[in-house]
Design a protein around this motif. Structure first.
Motif, PDB file in Angstrom:
ATOM      1  N   GLU A  97       0.836  -1.212   0.000  1.00 22.98           N
ATOM      2  CA  GLU A  97       0.000   0.000   0.000  1.00 22.98           C
ATOM      3  C   GLU A  97       0.871   1.263   0.000  1.00 22.98           C
ATOM      4  OE1 GLU A  97      -3.880  -1.786   2.403  1.00 22.98           O
ATOM      5  OE2 GLU A  97      -2.277  -0.785   3.514  1.00 22.98           O
ATOM      6  N   ASN A  98       1.976   1.206   0.743  1.00 17.99           N
ATOM      7  CA  ASN A  98       2.888   2.347   0.759  1.00 17.99           C
ATOM      8  C   ASN A  98       3.438   2.625  -0.633  1.00 17.99           C
ATOM      9  OD1 ASN A  98       3.800   3.911   3.236  1.00 17.99           O
ATOM     10  ND2 ASN A  98       3.585   1.853   4.083  1.00 17.99           N
ATOM     11  N   LEU A  99       3.812   1.563  -1.325  1.00 18.05           N
ATOM     12  CA  LEU A  99       4.365   1.748  -2.671  1.00 18.05           C
ATOM     13  C   LEU A  99       3.290   2.257  -3.639  1.00 18.05           C
ATOM     14  CD1 LEU A  99       6.729  -1.344  -3.036  1.00 18.05           C
ATOM     15  CD2 LEU A  99       7.321   0.997  -2.531  1.00 18.05           C
ATOM     16  N   LYS A 100       2.072   1.740  -3.488  1.00 18.38           N
ATOM     17  CA  LYS A 100       0.975   2.207  -4.349  1.00 18.38           C
ATOM     18  C   LYS A 100       0.731   3.698  -4.122  1.00 18.38           C
ATOM     19  CE  LYS A 100      -1.664  -2.012  -5.132  1.00 18.38           C
ATOM     20  NZ  LYS A 100      -2.867  -2.794  -4.795  1.00 18.38           N
ATOM     21  N   GLU A 101       0.794   4.105  -2.860  1.00 14.03           N
ATOM     22  CA  GLU A 101       0.592   5.517  -2.522  1.00 14.03           C
ATOM     23  C   GLU A 101       1.662   6.384  -3.197  1.00 14.03           C
ATOM     24  OE1 GLU A 101      -1.976   6.576  -1.124  1.00 14.03           O
ATOM     25  OE2 GLU A 101      -1.561   8.507  -0.229  1.00 14.03           O
ATOM     26  N   GLN A 102       2.900   5.909  -3.163  1.00 13.18           N
ATOM     27  CA  GLN A 102       3.975   6.669  -3.809  1.00 13.18           C
ATOM     28  C   GLN A 102       3.804   6.671  -5.333  1.00 13.18           C
ATOM     29  OE1 GLN A 102       5.878   8.597  -2.296  1.00 13.18           O
ATOM     30  NE2 GLN A 102       7.439   9.141  -3.776  1.00 13.18           N
ATOM     31  N   TYR A 103       3.315   5.579  -5.872  1.00 19.10           N
ATOM     32  CA  TYR A 103       3.042   5.526  -7.320  1.00 19.10           C
ATOM     33  C   TYR A 103       1.993   6.572  -7.691  1.00 19.10           C
ATOM     34  CZ  TYR A 103       5.726   1.482  -8.972  1.00 19.10           C
ATOM     35  OH  TYR A 103       6.735   0.650  -9.371  1.00 19.10           O
ATOM     36  N   ARG A 104       0.974   6.709  -6.822  1.00 19.17           N
ATOM     37  CA  ARG A 104      -0.074   7.707  -7.090  1.00 19.17           C
ATOM     38  C   ARG A 104       0.521   9.118  -7.020  1.00 19.17           C
ATOM     39  NH1 ARG A 104      -2.889   4.406  -3.459  1.00 19.17           N
ATOM     40  NH2 ARG A 104      -4.228   2.948  -4.574  1.00 19.17           N
ATOM     41  N   ILE A 105       1.373   9.347  -6.014  1.00 20.88           N
ATOM     42  CA  ILE A 105       2.008  10.669  -5.871  1.00 20.88           C
ATOM     43  C   ILE A 105       2.822  10.998  -7.126  1.00 20.88           C
ATOM     44  CG2 ILE A 105       3.839  11.894  -4.597  1.00 20.88           C
ATOM     45  CD1 ILE A 105       2.739  10.455  -2.051  1.00 20.88           C
ATOM     46  N   LEU A 106       3.461   9.968  -7.677  1.00 23.12           N
ATOM     47  CA  LEU A 106       4.261  10.175  -8.886  1.00 23.12           C
ATOM     48  C   LEU A 106       3.403  10.193 -10.146  1.00 23.12           C
ATOM     49  CD1 LEU A 106       7.191   7.815  -7.944  1.00 23.12           C
ATOM     50  CD2 LEU A 106       7.468  10.211  -8.534  1.00 23.12           C
ATOM     51  N   GLY A 107       2.165   9.756 -10.014  1.00 21.99           N
ATOM     52  CA  GLY A 107       1.276   9.718 -11.173  1.00 21.99           C
ATOM     53  C   GLY A 107       1.573   8.557 -12.107  1.00 21.99           C
ATOM     54  N   LEU A 108       2.140   7.478 -11.562  1.00 25.17           N
ATOM     55  CA  LEU A 108       2.438   6.309 -12.408  1.00 25.17           C
ATOM     56  C   LEU A 108       1.144   5.537 -12.664  1.00 25.17           C
ATOM     57  CD1 LEU A 108       5.747   5.160 -10.688  1.00 25.17           C
ATOM     58  CD2 LEU A 108       5.496   6.492 -12.773  1.00 25.17           C
ATOM     59  N   PRO A 109       0.893   5.208 -13.919  1.00 28.13           N
ATOM     60  CA  PRO A 109      -0.411   4.631 -14.255  1.00 28.13           C
ATOM     61  C   PRO A 109      -0.606   3.181 -13.830  1.00 28.13           C
ATOM     62  CG  PRO A 109       0.966   4.791 -16.207  1.00 28.13           C
ATOM     63  CD  PRO A 109       1.749   5.384 -15.094  1.00 28.13           C
ATOM     64  N   SER A 110       0.482   2.444 -13.683  1.00 35.46           N
ATOM     65  CA  SER A 110       0.345   1.006 -13.412  1.00 35.46           C
ATOM     66  C   SER A 110       1.128   0.602 -12.165  1.00 35.46           C
ATOM     67  CB  SER A 110       0.864   0.234 -14.621  1.00 35.46           C
ATOM     68  OG  SER A 110       1.086  -1.103 -14.274  1.00 35.46           O
ATOM     69  N   PHE A 111       0.563  -0.349 -11.435  1.00 39.00           N
ATOM     70  CA  PHE A 111       1.244  -0.864 -10.240  1.00 39.00           C
ATOM     71  C   PHE A 111       1.996  -2.164 -10.553  1.00 39.00           C
ATOM     72  CE2 PHE A 111      -2.607   1.090  -7.964  1.00 39.00           C
ATOM     73  CZ  PHE A 111      -1.966   2.308  -7.823  1.00 39.00           C
ATOM     74  N   ALA A 112       2.164  -2.461 -11.835  1.00 40.21           N
ATOM     75  CA  ALA A 112       2.712  -3.760 -12.236  1.00 40.21           C
ATOM     76  C   ALA A 112       4.134  -3.997 -11.710  1.00 40.21           C
ATOM     77  CB  ALA A 112       2.697  -3.867 -13.757  1.00 40.21           C
ATOM     78  N   ASP A 113       4.887  -2.914 -11.509  1.00 40.63           N
ATOM     79  CA  ASP A 113       6.291  -3.079 -11.086  1.00 40.63           C
ATOM     80  C   ASP A 113       6.436  -3.311  -9.585  1.00 40.63           C
ATOM     81  OD1 ASP A 113       6.899  -2.499 -13.674  1.00 40.63           O
ATOM     82  OD2 ASP A 113       7.342  -0.381 -13.301  1.00 40.63           O
ATOM     83  N   ILE A 114       5.352  -3.135  -8.853  1.00 38.56           N
ATOM     84  CA  ILE A 114       5.469  -3.171  -7.390  1.00 38.56           C
ATOM     85  C   ILE A 114       5.978  -4.523  -6.859  1.00 38.56           C
ATOM     86  CG2 ILE A 114       4.093  -3.093  -5.249  1.00 38.56           C
ATOM     87  CD1 ILE A 114       2.708  -0.635  -6.363  1.00 38.56           C
ATOM     88  N   PRO A 115       5.463  -5.663  -7.329  1.00 45.94           N
ATOM     89  CA  PRO A 115       6.000  -6.936  -6.817  1.00 45.94           C
ATOM     90  C   PRO A 115       7.514  -7.072  -7.034  1.00 45.94           C
ATOM     91  CG  PRO A 115       3.968  -7.308  -8.042  1.00 45.94           C
ATOM     92  CD  PRO A 115       4.344  -5.885  -8.261  1.00 45.94           C
ATOM     93  N   GLU A 116       7.969  -6.581  -8.194  1.00 43.20           N
ATOM     94  CA  GLU A 116       9.409  -6.663  -8.496  1.00 43.20           C
ATOM     95  C   GLU A 116      10.212  -5.788  -7.533  1.00 43.20           C
ATOM     96  OE1 GLU A 116      12.415  -5.450 -12.089  1.00 43.20           O
ATOM     97  OE2 GLU A 116      10.265  -5.520 -12.523  1.00 43.20           O
ATOM     98  N   LEU A 117       9.640  -4.604  -7.253  1.00 48.54           N
ATOM     99  CA  LEU A 117      10.293  -3.665  -6.342  1.00 48.54           C
ATOM    100  C   LEU A 117      10.358  -4.248  -4.925  1.00 48.54           C
ATOM    101  CD1 LEU A 117      11.557  -0.895  -6.566  1.00 48.54           C
ATOM    102  CD2 LEU A 117       9.323   0.123  -6.185  1.00 48.54           C
ATOM    103  N   LEU A 118       9.267  -4.877  -4.516  1.00 49.63           N
ATOM    104  CA  LEU A 118       9.234  -5.495  -3.184  1.00 49.63           C
ATOM    105  C   LEU A 118      10.254  -6.628  -3.097  1.00 49.63           C
ATOM    106  CD1 LEU A 118       5.391  -5.607  -2.463  1.00 49.63           C
ATOM    107  CD2 LEU A 118       7.094  -4.332  -1.174  1.00 49.63           C
ATOM    108  N   LYS A 119      10.371  -7.360  -4.200  1.00 49.28           N
ATOM    109  CA  LYS A 119      11.341  -8.468  -4.226  1.00 49.28           C
ATOM    110  C   LYS A 119      12.765  -7.926  -4.158  1.00 49.28           C
ATOM    111  CE  LYS A 119      12.189 -12.765  -6.674  1.00 49.28           C
ATOM    112  NZ  LYS A 119      12.033 -13.501  -7.926  1.00 49.28           N
ATOM    113  N   LEU A 120      12.976  -6.820  -4.860  1.00 49.06           N
ATOM    114  CA  LEU A 120      14.312  -6.219  -4.896  1.00 49.06           C
ATOM    115  C   LEU A 120      14.793  -5.860  -3.489  1.00 49.06           C
ATOM    116  CD1 LEU A 120      16.527  -4.975  -6.893  1.00 49.06           C
ATOM    117  CD2 LEU A 120      15.352  -2.825  -6.543  1.00 49.06           C
TER     118      LEU A 120
END
Lengths: 304, 279
Positions: A97-120
């Protein structure tokens, strides 16, 4: 050389206290820049300025070649990710949810990268656990993940290993190295834990009392800190000829002084030089670490 | 700005305190007409739906002050305001998006009261008895402008104070100070000019004594009254009391003053937030 960040005589005053006083630094592209200084030296203040949290009292800085007074600086800031002091995360939200919130702040249209980011950052298994229940290391890694949202080219980390346990320190260190090597992210990392910095940094900037005391590459620092024998000799030409013939690594400091980096018995060394008519006037063994280099740089006992 | 609003609305959806406020307002909205109906049946005293329709204002603002300070204060306590600044959002956009989120939250709280109030109130107490239904709409509009003014004040305090707990204390205590000030002003203005003449039987002489009407020493006159009247119109504390009782002959003047407060506090807030050193 391309610089991601350059500062020019930056000053920041808090009432009568000068947190930064004519501070100038250069962070090369692709570097892991270790920003070294004791508590209160001005490290966090500089980071706050370049992140736009505060305005400089005097001086300026450029991010990707754009001056901080230029309106386009906001575009440059979009290329930055930062963790300033404590990780900036909503404690009542999960990592995702934190990452999704930051994606919204950045205006990124898709959350598809979030699992990869969490894994990283190694938080892929945290599920519905709220950030308030995370360990300090997990929070730190989540803070870094948020800083990485939007694929920044420049990561600014303020004391990222403070308060972490040994395992956490290793994890954060490996993450920083991975980001730098695999994604070519330039990293500015401030710390006063010198041993840890020495495992990461490719460049160093030493700050004291709001001023940059020394800026040096890790290679030059390594040379400066390597275990060596410093000799004072009567004839430098003879000295270099003898060293070449003995195939010893050396570095000439002046007409009379030189450092020898290879281990060599003193007797053989002195005899070889004496045989060619070169006197050894003095000889000292030098073994400097990053820590002792730092202490000698900013005033030794005054700062102990 | 849209990105920040989107992020803030998501936070609103997940906000536990807002959910509690909505439940509370809903419960009060459903309960008040039932209590009025109980009074009407028990004491055969006529009660109308108009009487408590706007009474939500006086207790909603207390919840609202706490909500605004906590919602915005979390940005500082969790440090997340830095995430917005670091990626290059303008300070004015951050300020206005937080203000907008607070206003939306306030409107949701009001709706959470009004809908159950109407759903239970109309069947139990009947429809509005005001001569013109537009009066209700005008008062609703004035309440909305007052809510915006209060949101602007609470946002100002919370955005310029980086300590969440202190912001909450200032907002809640400040609101109570405004309410007390408003109550004092209304009390002063509602004093009668004269005590009416009255008669009583003297227990000793057994004679009827007639006391003539006398001037009330607490009645406010002249310039002082004009000041009191201005403050009654201007101060949000007085407006809360008057609007909740539908006691405003010219509610549009109250709305105008609320609008001035909203614009002035927001302008000041944006100016000082732009110069604020964020830690």
């Amino acid at each position: 050389m391309d610089y991601v960040l350059t500062t020019n005589a930056l000053c920041k005053n808090y009432r009568h206290f000068k947190a930064l006083n004519g501070f100038s630094m250069h962070v090369p592209k692709g570097a892991i820049y270790g920003f070294v200084g004791k508590n209160g030296a001005g490290k966090t203040t500089l980071i706050r300025l370049i992140c736009g949290l505060q305005e400089p009292t005097a001086g300026d800085y450029t991010l990707y070649g754009i001056n901080n007074t230029d309106k386009k600086i906001k575009d440059s800031r979009r290329r930055i990710g930062a963790v300033v002091e404590t990780p900036s995360i909503y404690l009542n939200m999960t990592a995702e949810e934190n990452l999704k919130e930051q994606y919204r702040i950045l205006g990124l249209p898709s959350f598809a990268d979030i699992p990869e980011l969490l894994k990283l950052v190694g938080l892929e298994d945290t599920g519905r656990k709220k950030a308030k229940n995370f360990s300090l290391g997990m929070r730190q890694r989540l803070g870094i993940a948020i800083a990485l949202c939007g694929d920044p080219d420049f990561l600014v980390l303020d004391e990222p290993i403070n308060g972490l346990d040994p395992q956490g320190i290793i994890e954060v260190r490996e993450l920083i190295l991975k980001l730098n090597r695999q994604k070519q992210i330039t990293v500015l990392i401030s710390s006063h834990i010198l041993d840890e910095l020495s495992r990461l940094a490719t460049h160093y900037g030493f700050i004291d009392k709001g001023r940059l005391v020394k800026e040096i590459s890790a290679r030059d620092l390594e040379n400066a800190c390597r275990k060596c024998i410093r000799l004072e000799v009567s004839d430098m030409k003879v000295f270099t000829r003898v060293m070449d013939s003995l195939r010893l690594e050396y570095h000439v400091l002046s007409d009379t002084q030189a450092d020898i980096f290879t281990k060599e018995t003193i007797t053989r060394l002195v005899l070889s030089l004496a045989k060619e008519g070169c006197e050894v006037l003095s000889l000292t063994e030098r073994d400097e670490s990053l820590e002792s280099y730092y202490v000698s740089l900013i005033g030794g006992t005054e700062h102990e | 700005m849209n990105k920040l609003l989107s992020a803030n609305f998501t936070r609103l959806k997940k906000d536990v305190f807002l959910k509690l406020c909505i439940i509370f307002m809903f419960a009060i909205g459903a309960l008040l007409p039932v209590l009025d109906y109980h009074v009407m049946i028990t004491y055969e005293f006529p009660r109308y739906i108009d009487e408590s329709f706007f009474s939500y204002t006086s207790f909603m603002v207390i919840l609202f002050s706490a909500f605004c300070s906590l919602f915005i204060g979390t940005e500082y306590s969790d440090g997340t305001i830095r995430n917005k600044l670091i990626v290059g959002h303008k300070r004015m956009d951050i300020y206005l998006s937080n203000l907008t989120a607070c206003i939306i939250a306030g409107v949701i709280m009001c709706i959470a009261y009004l809908i159950p109030y109407l759903l239970t109130g109309i069947p139990l107490l009947g429809f509005f008895i005001v001569d013109n239904i537009s009066t209700i709409w005008i008062f609703l509009g004035c309440n909305l402008v007052l809510l915006i003014a209060l949101a602007a004040i609470f946002t100002l305090v919370s955005m310029l104070n980086q300590n969440k707990a202190l912001s909450a204390v200032i907002c809640i205590l400040g609101l109570f100070v405004l309410l007390m000030l408003g109550a004092m002003i209304e009390d002063g203005l509602n004093q009668p000019e004269y005590f009416e003449d009255y008669a009583y039987m003297d227990p000793e002489t057994k004679e009827l004594v007639i006391e003539p009407s006398t001037a009330n020493p607490y009645y406010i006159r002249g310039t002082q009254r004009q000041i009191y009247e201005f403050l009654s119109d201007f101060l949000p504390g007085s407006q809360i009391i008057r609007l909740s009782a539908m006691d405003a002959p010219s509610p549009e003047i109250l709305a105008m003053y609320s609008g001035i407060i909203a614009v002035a506090t927001t302008s000041l807030g944006i100016f000082f937030f732009g110069k604020e050193d964020i830690k």
